[in-house]
Design an enzyme around this catalytic site. Structure first.
Site, mmCIF file in Angstrom:
data_model
loop_
_atom_site.group_PDB
_atom_site.id
_atom_site.type_symbol
_atom_site.label_atom_id
_atom_site.label_comp_id
_atom_site.label_asym_id
_atom_site.label_seq_id
_atom_site.Cartn_x
_atom_site.Cartn_y
_atom_site.Cartn_z
ATOM 1 N N GLN A 192 -20.051 17.580 36.150
ATOM 2 C CA GLN A 192 -20.918 17.498 34.979
ATOM 3 C C GLN A 192 -20.986 16.071 34.442
ATOM 4 O OE1 GLN A 192 -23.031 19.351 33.476
ATOM 5 N NE2 GLN A 192 -23.340 18.106 31.642
ATOM 6 N N GLU A 193 -19.872 15.374 34.492
ATOM 7 C CA GLU A 193 -19.810 14.024 33.937
ATOM 8 C C GLU A 193 -20.486 12.986 34.833
ATOM 9 O OE1 GLU A 193 -19.195 13.523 31.021
ATOM 10 O OE2 GLU A 193 -17.236 14.079 30.286
#
Length: 485
Positions: free
Chosen positions: A313-314
């Site tokens: 996600q990052e």
């Protein structure tokens, strides 16, 4: 004469005693199904092996049906024993055996076909039957469009019953029922072009579509239907009555809604592009960093797949990425967080993963003790993204609105309000982009679900070896460039 009379009297007494014994024995009631379950101390349940029902990961048994039936067993004060059936006919056959399971929890829909074999509980999940086709191929829009197509469905399923009814009005409609496949197999066959169409329920598609980015919904076939548990038709009412009472209670106290949110509340966050890209990166990027996630997992006592989901996600597992705001690395750490967590080089993937994991656990440990799992993990992710102060503001708003400040299902409704002046002006920490942590958590949960499924024990090592088949990815096609973050 006297001896003969005495003999007859003894015989009469013996016959009377024997008859009385038999009568008394007949008066002893056979224990009910519910009583037998409680006496045995075990609830035997039969189900199907699929992401939407039941499967085993590294942490043990999981799945929507498993979670719900486990709560029922706990309510009864007995152990849960799960059995799986290879197909629906086997499931109902086993349910009807005297020595077989007493309950079927497998995403079942009541039908006339099964009326002689089973009785069904009150509903617990509403689903829609959907016709599935492959993107890029001819899309049928109604029942007539099914004629001339290669269609396969689960043998003995309610979908087969639907097609049988449609065939009465459309004699040219042909379809195959198979007992050698599961829903996942049917979707794969559509995805790969082996069949033209299949029918699945909306919840099963939602759980599985990310693995098969080419599948699409052609149209909904009929109205929504209710999924129910089933008991053998010949059983007494005791267990079924207890089941209905449990399901009704679970509906009223929010248990069902929380389970629905946990398993289905985040499944639609990935579109076609996101699903396709993630499938590629699962094969091409994750193997480079999997060892670091696993090693850090042991140190910080957090599931490595959750760490991997956060990392994706990052940064989409890109160790050298830098954002406009200055956060860097695979776990996208700020300079301040990196220093606090002992990270000297944010671009070192090993250090970044270690720092991100350590920070996540610090945030999680700071949460109020009243927040229990699994909500505690979702709260920690939200705080990881937006900050603990803003999360507390959202919890305060939830409490003011009469919601549960310890349940993610309720608090995530409040977070977007932190970007509205009428709400954030009344909070301690003020404005925040409250919608971001909601999406952040939903995305991570979806990535985590996929990682949990593909790292089942029987698939162990295949990702790292590059042998794991991720549907929707053509191995002969060059990898597309991912957007830079």
């Amino acid at each position: 004469m006297f001896a003969h009379t005495a003999f007859r009297q003894r015989c009469a007494r013996w016959l009377f005693a024997t008859g009385l014994f038999l009568m008394l024995g007949a008066c002893v009631e056979k224990p009910s199904t519910l009583e037998r379950v409680k006496e045995d101390g075990v609830l035997r349940v039969i189900t199907r092996n699929s992401p939407a029902t039941y499967f085993q990961d590294r942490n043990g048994e999981t799945g929507f049906e498993y979670e719900l039936v486990k709560r029922f067993a706990d309510d009864l004060g007995v152990k849960l024993q799960i059995e799986t059936a290879d197909n629906l006919d086997e499931l109902f056959d086993q349910l009807g055996k005297p020595s077989g399971p007493v309950l079927a929890a497998a995403g079942l829909v009541s039908s006339e076909r099964r009326g002689a074999q089973a009785r069904f509980s009150h509903p617990y999940l509403e689903v829609t039957p959907q016709v599935i086709y492959r993107n890029g191929r001819s899309r049928p829009t109604n029942a007539k469009g099914l004629v001339g197509k290669k269609i396969m469905v689960l043998k003995g399923s309610s979908h087969a019953d639907q097609l049988a009814e449609l065939k009465k009005q459309n004699p040219g409609l042909e379809y195959e029922e198979s007992d050698a496949v599961e829903v996942v197999d049917l979707l794969r066959m559509v995805d790969e072009g082996q069949i033209d169409l299949t029918l699945v329920d909306s919840n099963e598609l939602a759980m599985n579509q990310v693995y098969f980015p080419n599948v699409r919904v052609a149209f909904d076939l009929g109205d929504t239907r209710d999924q129910r548990w089933a008991v053998a038709a010949g059983d007494d009412n005791s267990l079924l009555n207890e089941i209905n009472e449990f399901l009704d209670k679970s509906q009223k106290n929010g248990t069902l809604q929380r389970l629905k949110d946990r398993y289905y509340g985040h499944v639609d966050v990935l579109g076609y592009v996101g699903a396709y890209t993630f499938a590629q990166h699962l094969q091409q990027r994750l193997p480079k960093y999997e060892k670091h996630f696993k090693a850090t997992s042991k140190v910080e006592q957090v599931d490595w797949r959750l760490l991997a989901a956060i990392g994706y996600q990052e940064s989409m597992w890109q160790p050298e990425v830098t954002s406009k705001t200055g956060v860097r690395g695979l776990m996208m750490l700020t300079q301040r967080t990196a220093q606090a967590m002992g990270v000297s080089n944010r671009l070192d993937p090993k250090q970044s993963i270690q720092g991100g994991a350590k920070y996540f656990m610090v945030v999680k440990d700071q949460l109020d003790d009243s927040i229990k799992e699994p909500d505690r993990t979702w709260f920690a992710l939200a705080a990881y993204n937006v900050g603990s102060g803003h999360l507390e503001d959202a919890r305060t708003l939830a409490k003011r609105e009469g919601l549960n400040p310890n349940k993610w299902l309720d608090v995530k409704k409040m977070l977007p309000r932190l970007s509205q002046k009428q709400w954030y002006s009344k909070t301690k920490y003020g404005y925040a982009r409250g919608g971001e942590p909601v999406h952040f958590v939903a995305n991570i949960r979806r990535y985590y679900d996929i990682l949990t499924w593909v790292t089942q024990p029987q698939l162990e090592g295949q990702v790292a070896e590059g042998n794991l088949h991720v549907p929707g990815v053509n191995k002969d096609k060059p990898a597309e460039q991912s957007p830079q973050m």
